[in-house]
Scaffold this motif. Structure first.
Motif, PDB file in Angstrom:
ATOM      1  N   GLN A  39       0.844  -1.192   0.000  1.00 11.38           N
ATOM      2  CA  GLN A  39       0.000   0.000   0.000  1.00 11.38           C
ATOM      3  C   GLN A  39       0.885   1.250   0.000  1.00 11.38           C
ATOM      4  OE1 GLN A  39      -3.437  -0.380   0.112  1.00 11.38           O
ATOM      5  NE2 GLN A  39      -3.277  -2.615   0.247  1.00 11.38           N
ATOM      6  N   GLY A  40       0.679   2.119  -0.977  1.00  8.85           N
ATOM      7  CA  GLY A  40       1.349   3.417  -0.964  1.00  8.85           C
ATOM      8  C   GLY A  40       2.853   3.369  -1.068  1.00  8.85           C
ATOM      9  N   ILE A  41       3.396   2.388  -1.770  1.00 12.97           N
ATOM     10  CA  ILE A  41       4.850   2.301  -1.908  1.00 12.97           C
ATOM     11  C   ILE A  41       5.315   3.096  -3.126  1.00 12.97           C
ATOM     12  CG2 ILE A  41       4.893   0.045  -0.795  1.00 12.97           C
ATOM     13  CD1 ILE A  41       5.391  -1.185  -3.577  1.00 12.97           C
ATOM     14  N   THR A  42       6.607   3.409  -3.140  1.00 15.38           N
ATOM     15  CA  THR A  42       7.247   4.052  -4.288  1.00 15.38           C
ATOM     16  C   THR A  42       8.392   3.171  -4.755  1.00 15.38           C
ATOM     17  OG1 THR A  42       6.708   6.285  -3.519  1.00 15.38           O
ATOM     18  CG2 THR A  42       8.523   6.077  -5.088  1.00 15.38           C
ATOM     19  N   VAL A  43       8.399   2.858  -6.054  1.00 11.31           N
ATOM     20  CA  VAL A  43       9.489   2.079  -6.651  1.00 11.31           C
ATOM     21  C   VAL A  43      10.006   2.884  -7.843  1.00 11.31           C
ATOM     22  CG1 VAL A  43      10.191  -0.130  -7.608  1.00 11.31           C
ATOM     23  CG2 VAL A  43       8.325  -0.038  -5.939  1.00 11.31           C
ATOM     24  N   GLN A  44      11.241   3.319  -7.747  1.00  9.33           N
ATOM     25  CA  GLN A  44      11.726   4.322  -8.700  1.00  9.33           C
ATOM     26  C   GLN A  44      13.174   4.063  -9.101  1.00  9.33           C
ATOM     27  OE1 GLN A  44      10.702   8.430  -7.712  1.00  9.33           O
ATOM     28  NE2 GLN A  44      12.821   9.030  -8.101  1.00  9.33           N
ATOM     29  N   ASN A  45      13.432   4.215 -10.394  1.00 10.49           N
ATOM     30  CA  ASN A  45      14.790   4.191 -10.944  1.00 10.49           C
ATOM     31  C   ASN A  45      15.528   2.880 -10.650  1.00 10.49           C
ATOM     32  OD1 ASN A  45      14.381   6.782 -11.903  1.00 10.49           O
ATOM     33  ND2 ASN A  45      15.387   7.754 -10.158  1.00 10.49           N
ATOM     34  N   CYS A  46      14.839   1.751 -10.821  1.00 12.36           N
ATOM     35  CA  CYS A  46      15.515   0.455 -10.728  1.00 12.36           C
ATOM     36  C   CYS A  46      16.104   0.107 -12.091  1.00 12.36           C
ATOM     37  CB  CYS A  46      14.534  -0.622 -10.284  1.00 12.36           C
ATOM     38  SG  CYS A  46      13.831  -0.317  -8.642  1.00 12.36           S
ATOM     39  N   ARG A  47      17.284  -0.476 -12.070  1.00  8.94           N
ATOM     40  CA  ARG A  47      17.966  -0.758 -13.332  1.00  8.94           C
ATOM     41  C   ARG A  47      17.211  -1.782 -14.179  1.00  8.94           C
ATOM     42  NH1 ARG A  47      23.132  -0.286 -15.394  1.00  8.94           N
ATOM     43  NH2 ARG A  47      23.119   1.680 -14.241  1.00  8.94           N
ATOM     44  N   SER A  48      16.482  -2.682 -13.539  1.00 11.19           N
ATOM     45  CA  SER A  48      15.674  -3.662 -14.261  1.00 11.19           C
ATOM     46  C   SER A  48      14.203  -3.294 -14.071  1.00 11.19           C
ATOM     47  CB  SER A  48      15.983  -5.071 -13.746  1.00 11.19           C
ATOM     48  OG  SER A  48      15.212  -6.028 -14.422  1.00 11.19           O
ATOM     49  N   SER A  49      13.392  -4.224 -13.622  1.00 10.99           N
ATOM     50  CA  SER A  49      11.975  -3.945 -13.392  1.00 10.99           C
ATOM     51  C   SER A  49      11.770  -3.410 -11.980  1.00 10.99           C
ATOM     52  CB  SER A  49      11.155  -5.225 -13.572  1.00 10.99           C
ATOM     53  OG  SER A  49      11.320  -5.730 -14.884  1.00 10.99           O
ATOM     54  N   GLY A  50      10.747  -2.596 -11.822  1.00 15.71           N
ATOM     55  CA  GLY A  50      10.444  -2.107 -10.485  1.00 15.71           C
ATOM     56  C   GLY A  50       9.972  -3.226  -9.579  1.00 15.71           C
ATOM     57  N   ILE A  51       9.015  -4.040 -10.061  1.00 16.65           N
ATOM     58  CA  ILE A  51       8.470  -5.164  -9.305  1.00 16.65           C
ATOM     59  C   ILE A  51       8.336  -6.340 -10.263  1.00 16.65           C
ATOM     60  CG2 ILE A  51       6.551  -6.006  -7.901  1.00 16.65           C
ATOM     61  CD1 ILE A  51       5.788  -3.025  -7.445  1.00 16.65           C
ATOM     62  N   ILE A  52       8.786  -7.528  -9.861  1.00  9.31           N
ATOM     63  CA  ILE A  52       8.598  -8.721 -10.676  1.00  9.31           C
ATOM     64  C   ILE A  52       7.794  -9.750  -9.892  1.00  9.31           C
ATOM     65  CG2 ILE A  52      10.858  -9.655  -9.988  1.00  9.31           C
ATOM     66  CD1 ILE A  52      10.896 -11.070 -12.744  1.00  9.31           C
ATOM     67  N   THR A  71       7.952   4.600 -11.092  1.00  9.88           N
ATOM     68  CA  THR A  71       8.455   5.523 -12.108  1.00  9.88           C
ATOM     69  C   THR A  71       9.925   5.274 -12.430  1.00  9.88           C
ATOM     70  OG1 THR A  71       9.172   7.204 -10.497  1.00  9.88           O
ATOM     71  CG2 THR A  71       6.902   7.318 -11.256  1.00  9.88           C
ATOM     72  N   GLY A  72      10.265   5.571 -13.683  1.00 10.18           N
ATOM     73  CA  GLY A  72      11.673   5.649 -14.076  1.00 10.18           C
ATOM     74  C   GLY A  72      12.430   4.342 -14.046  1.00 10.18           C
ATOM     75  N   ASN A  73      11.737   3.187 -14.053  1.00 15.97           N
ATOM     76  CA  ASN A  73      12.440   1.905 -14.028  1.00 15.97           C
ATOM     77  C   ASN A  73      12.846   1.514 -15.447  1.00 15.97           C
ATOM     78  OD1 ASN A  73      12.010   1.230 -11.065  1.00 15.97           O
ATOM     79  ND2 ASN A  73       9.921   1.645 -11.740  1.00 15.97           N
ATOM     80  N   LYS A  74      13.938   0.780 -15.582  1.00 14.43           N
ATOM     81  CA  LYS A  74      14.613   0.694 -16.871  1.00 14.43           C
ATOM     82  C   LYS A  74      14.095  -0.395 -17.800  1.00 14.43           C
ATOM     83  CE  LYS A  74      17.128   4.081 -15.562  1.00 14.43           C
ATOM     84  NZ  LYS A  74      16.762   5.430 -16.053  1.00 14.43           N
ATOM     85  N   TYR A  75      13.407  -1.428 -17.281  1.00 16.92           N
ATOM     86  CA  TYR A  75      12.813  -2.440 -18.151  1.00 16.92           C
ATOM     87  C   TYR A  75      11.300  -2.348 -18.125  1.00 16.92           C
ATOM     88  CZ  TYR A  75      17.014  -5.174 -19.248  1.00 16.92           C
ATOM     89  OH  TYR A  75      18.215  -5.592 -19.724  1.00 16.92           O
ATOM     90  N   ALA A  76      10.746  -2.365 -16.949  1.00 21.77           N
ATOM     91  CA  ALA A  76       9.291  -2.320 -16.801  1.00 21.77           C
ATOM     92  C   ALA A  76       8.962  -1.831 -15.406  1.00 21.77           C
ATOM     93  CB  ALA A  76       8.686  -3.705 -17.032  1.00 21.77           C
ATOM     94  N   GLY A  77       7.784  -1.216 -15.270  1.00 25.48           N
ATOM     95  CA  GLY A  77       7.336  -0.868 -13.927  1.00 25.48           C
ATOM     96  C   GLY A  77       7.003  -2.123 -13.142  1.00 25.48           C
ATOM     97  N   VAL A  78       6.132  -2.980 -13.724  1.00 30.89           N
ATOM     98  CA  VAL A  78       5.805  -4.286 -13.164  1.00 30.89           C
ATOM     99  C   VAL A  78       5.997  -5.329 -14.255  1.00 30.89           C
ATOM    100  CG1 VAL A  78       3.945  -5.772 -12.323  1.00 30.89           C
ATOM    101  CG2 VAL A  78       4.228  -3.476 -11.376  1.00 30.89           C
ATOM    102  N   TRP A  79       6.689  -6.416 -13.910  1.00 29.93           N
ATOM    103  CA  TRP A  79       6.904  -7.526 -14.838  1.00 29.93           C
ATOM    104  C   TRP A  79       6.271  -8.766 -14.216  1.00 29.93           C
ATOM    105  CZ3 TRP A  79      10.482  -7.798 -19.229  1.00 29.93           C
ATOM    106  CH2 TRP A  79      10.653  -9.080 -19.732  1.00 29.93           C
ATOM    107  N   VAL A  80       5.383  -9.460 -14.986  1.00 35.40           N
ATOM    108  CA  VAL A  80       4.691 -10.649 -14.504  1.00 35.40           C
ATOM    109  C   VAL A  80       5.023 -11.811 -15.433  1.00 35.40           C
ATOM    110  CG1 VAL A  80       2.466 -11.660 -13.897  1.00 35.40           C
ATOM    111  CG2 VAL A  80       2.812  -9.189 -13.646  1.00 35.40           C
ATOM    112  N   GLN A  81       5.438 -12.957 -14.852  1.00 31.59           N
ATOM    113  CA  GLN A  81       5.722 -14.130 -15.670  1.00 31.59           C
ATOM    114  C   GLN A  81       5.304 -15.400 -14.929  1.00 31.59           C
ATOM    115  OE1 GLN A  81       9.948 -13.438 -16.276  1.00 31.59           O
ATOM    116  NE2 GLN A  81      10.511 -14.893 -14.663  1.00 31.59           N
ATOM    117  N   ASP A  82       4.714 -16.330 -15.688  1.00 35.62           N
ATOM    118  CA  ASP A  82       4.329 -17.643 -15.148  1.00 35.62           C
ATOM    119  C   ASP A  82       3.449 -17.533 -13.912  1.00 35.62           C
ATOM    120  OD1 ASP A  82       5.769 -18.973 -17.141  1.00 35.62           O
ATOM    121  OD2 ASP A  82       7.626 -18.832 -15.985  1.00 35.62           O
ATOM    122  N   ALA A  83       2.643 -16.500 -13.837  1.00 35.03           N
ATOM    123  CA  ALA A  83       1.730 -16.326 -12.699  1.00 35.03           C
ATOM    124  C   ALA A  83       0.317 -16.638 -13.179  1.00 35.03           C
ATOM    125  CB  ALA A  83       1.821 -14.908 -12.152  1.00 35.03           C
TER     126      ALA A  83
END
Length: 603
Positions: free
Chosen positions: A402-415, A429-441
């Motif tokens: 809730q209410g977190i900030t994920v910013q300027n990660c070299r890869s995805s912000g959240i996987i 914001t500002g993440n280098k591959y994706a803000g959120v990356w979802v796989q095999d979920a």
């Protein structure tokens, strides 16, 4: 001559019990002490080894005042007493080998003393009960300096009501000048086991080359506050092979810990400062805080600093419950927080920044709840070919953020890798591959990924990317201004990319409700089943989508490829879409970011 020797011996052990008190000096006391009120009516001042030994073992005074000087030997405290050194840290108890001070009685206070020990399997202060049902009680170590070389500074076993405050504990551990050797008795600054109600406050604990600054096992009610934990790891100079930590049951390379908790409960760490200078052995690992099979571990208002040293991690927890509040993590090179094997983690506020690693949660029984935490400027771990994510959820882990900030990660912000949970009110914001990356979920039962009331802005390539997944809900969220960049010479910059057969096979594979795609670099959204037979995309449910931005060549709204929309979805993707005409006339195929590939994750 025999009479003379008897007189001299008697004079060595003669001690006057005088009246003294909380003032610096009273009648009959020569040194300068911080005397508590309990010493007012009964105080013995000593200046020789023999006199000190006698008073500690079987004296009658409430307080023993130790004059400045060096007292060499092994001393045992055998009755309730307060032992006080002079205020300028000049009352020194020391020996090489064995235990310097053994506490064998309840209600003992050691104050303003310097206690030293040297040699393997040695201990500065040892306090332990006689058997499991009879714990040693009410030991206070106040403003003492304990220095241990190779051995352990303070060892407490089978005790209750322990206070260690305002002191300095230095463990100088293993320093190998030539070839490295096996070391079976690792150094610890403060070691506590099978005990209850332990408070450590103020002062500092430093390990230079030993295994751990502080280690606790099978202990309940631990309070650590207002202290500094400095960890310099294992120092090897010109060594040809790493040191083996045989006592810890660990093969090469070695490990080092700031605070180590095993089978503990009710642990409170607050206002602590962890400084991790790592281990100078290639491939070795150094953790500031480790919790194994421990419950109710709380960390509050504390700081973790990895000093940019190799293979450092702030916190590792396995099969533990841990709450981390208003704490900061920076400059680690392997990880921020790692939670595994059914750990239940809670984070409130605080910040992780300028480190190499992430918040990693592994396993179907592991969960993390985050509120208001900021994760900023994350790089891949040193030497790693992948990584640099803000939050990594792996193998069934669950998040409620809730209410977190994920910013300027070299890869995805959240996987999300085969993992699920809720992201609400987030800024990504500002993440280098994706803000959120979802796989095999692929959701089963109540499992799903829910993203609500969140802002995604200026992430490179794509805001939200999903592959081979189903059970994703995005609601009341803006996916905007994904940055147009080239990948393999192909320009990309999309709000949402959903790739995989689930679009054609799983009902509600993705549900979109009140989602704004605003001025993304290439497309607002791309849906690609990966099938060439153009199946109907029954997996998409959409309501109230809005696509805005400047209509120019090379920009699109909502593109469907390798599939065809249901009637309801086709109507929805054309409404409130500034690019509807361009989308309708598009006949090509847009390259999907990642080209159907997945990110590598490891445990």
């Amino acid at each position: 001559m025999r009479a003379l020797r008897s007189f001299v011996l008697a004079s060595l052990v003669l001690v006057a019990v005088v009246s003294c008190g909380p003032d610096d000096k009273k009648e009959g006391v020569q040194g300068s002490y911080d005397l508590p009120a309990s010493c007012e009516n009964s105080c013995a001042e000593v200046s020789t080894v023999v006199a000190l030994d006698k008073e500690l073992k079987s004296g009658t005074a409430a307080c023993v005042c130790v004059r400045r000087g060096t007292y060499e030997g092994a001393f045992t405290v055998g009755h309730p007493v307060t032992v006080i050194g002079e205020k300028d840290n000049t009352s020194i108890l020391t020996q090489e080998g064995g235990v310097t001070v053994t506490v064998a009685a309840d209600s003992v206070t050691l104050q303003d003393l310097v206690i030293r020990t040297a040699g393997k399997k040695t201990t500065g202060i040892l306090a332990e009960g006689s058997w499991e049902t009879q714990k040693l009680k009410d030991l206070k170590i106040d403003s003492c300096t304990v220095e241990a070389t190779d051995g352990t500074g303070v060892k407490i076993n089978n005790a209750e009501g322990i206070i260690v405050q305002n002191g300095i504990i230095v463990q100088n551990g293993i320093v190998v000048q030539g070839d490295a050797v096996d070391q079976t008795d690792q150094g610890v600054g403060l070691s506590v086991s099978d005990s209850k109600t332990v408070t450590v406050s103020g002062g500092s604990i430093t390990v230079n080359g030993g295994r751990s600054a502080a280690a606790f096992s099978v202990t309940t009610g631990i309070i650590i506050q207002n202290g500094i934990i400095v960890q310099n790891g294992i120092i090897v100079q010109n060594g040809t092979t790493p040191i083996s930590l045989l006592a810890a049951g660990v093969e090469d390379p070695p490990y080092s810990y700031g605070i180590y908790l095993k089978d503990c409960a009710e642990v409170s760490i607050s206002n602590a400062s962890f400084v991790n200078d790592g281990i100078s052995v290639t491939g070795a690992n150094s953790w500031s805080l480790v919790a194994l099979s421990s419950n109710s571990v709380s960390v509050a208002s504390s700081s973790f600093n990895g000093a940019d040293k190799p293979n450092t991690t702030a916190c590792y927890a396995a099969a533990s419950t841990i709450a981390i509040n208003l704490s900061t993590v920076s400059r680690f090179t392997k990880g921020g927080y790692v939670f595994k094997e059914g750990s239940i983690a809670t984070m409130t506020g605080g910040e992780l920044s300028s480190l190499k690693g992430d918040v990693a949660v592994y396993g179907s029984d592991s969960t993390i709840t985050m509120t208001g935490t900021e994760i900023l400027d994350i790089e891949p771990p040193s030497g790693a070919g992948s990584g640099g994510r803000g939050i990594a959820l792996v193998s069934g882990a669950v998040i409620d953020a809730q209410g977190i900030t994920v910013q300027n990660c070299r890869s995805s912000g959240i996987i999300f890798d085969d993992s699920f949970g809720t992201i609400a009110g987030a800024t990504v914001t500002g993440n280098k591959y994706a803000g959120v990356w979802v796989q095999d979920a692929v959701a089963t039962g109540t499992d799903k990924i829910s993203i609500t009331n969140s802002e995604f802005d200026e992430n490179d390539f794509v805001a939200v990317y999903a592959i081979d997944s189903a059970g994703i809900e995005i609601k009341d969220t803006t996916l905007s201004q994904s940055v147009l960049k080239e990948r393999n010479e192909i320009p990309m910059g999309d709000g949402l990319v959903f790739f995989g057969e689930a679009l054609a096979t799983a009902v509600d594979a993705i549900v979109l409700d009140n989602v704004d795609f605003d001025d993304n670099g290439r497309a607002g959204a791309i849906f690609d089943s990966g099938r060439i037979n153009e199946p109907e995309l029954i997996g998409v449910t959409a309501n109230d989508l809005t696509v805005t931005g400047t209509v120019t060549d090379g920009k699109y709204g909502i593109i469907i490829q390798n599939g065809k929309p249901t009637t309801a979805f086709d109507i929805e993707r054309k409404a409130n879409n500034a690019f509807a005409e361009i989308d309708a006339n598009f006949t090509g195929t847009l390259a999907v970011f990642g080209e159907g590939q997945k990110q590598s994750v490891s445990q």
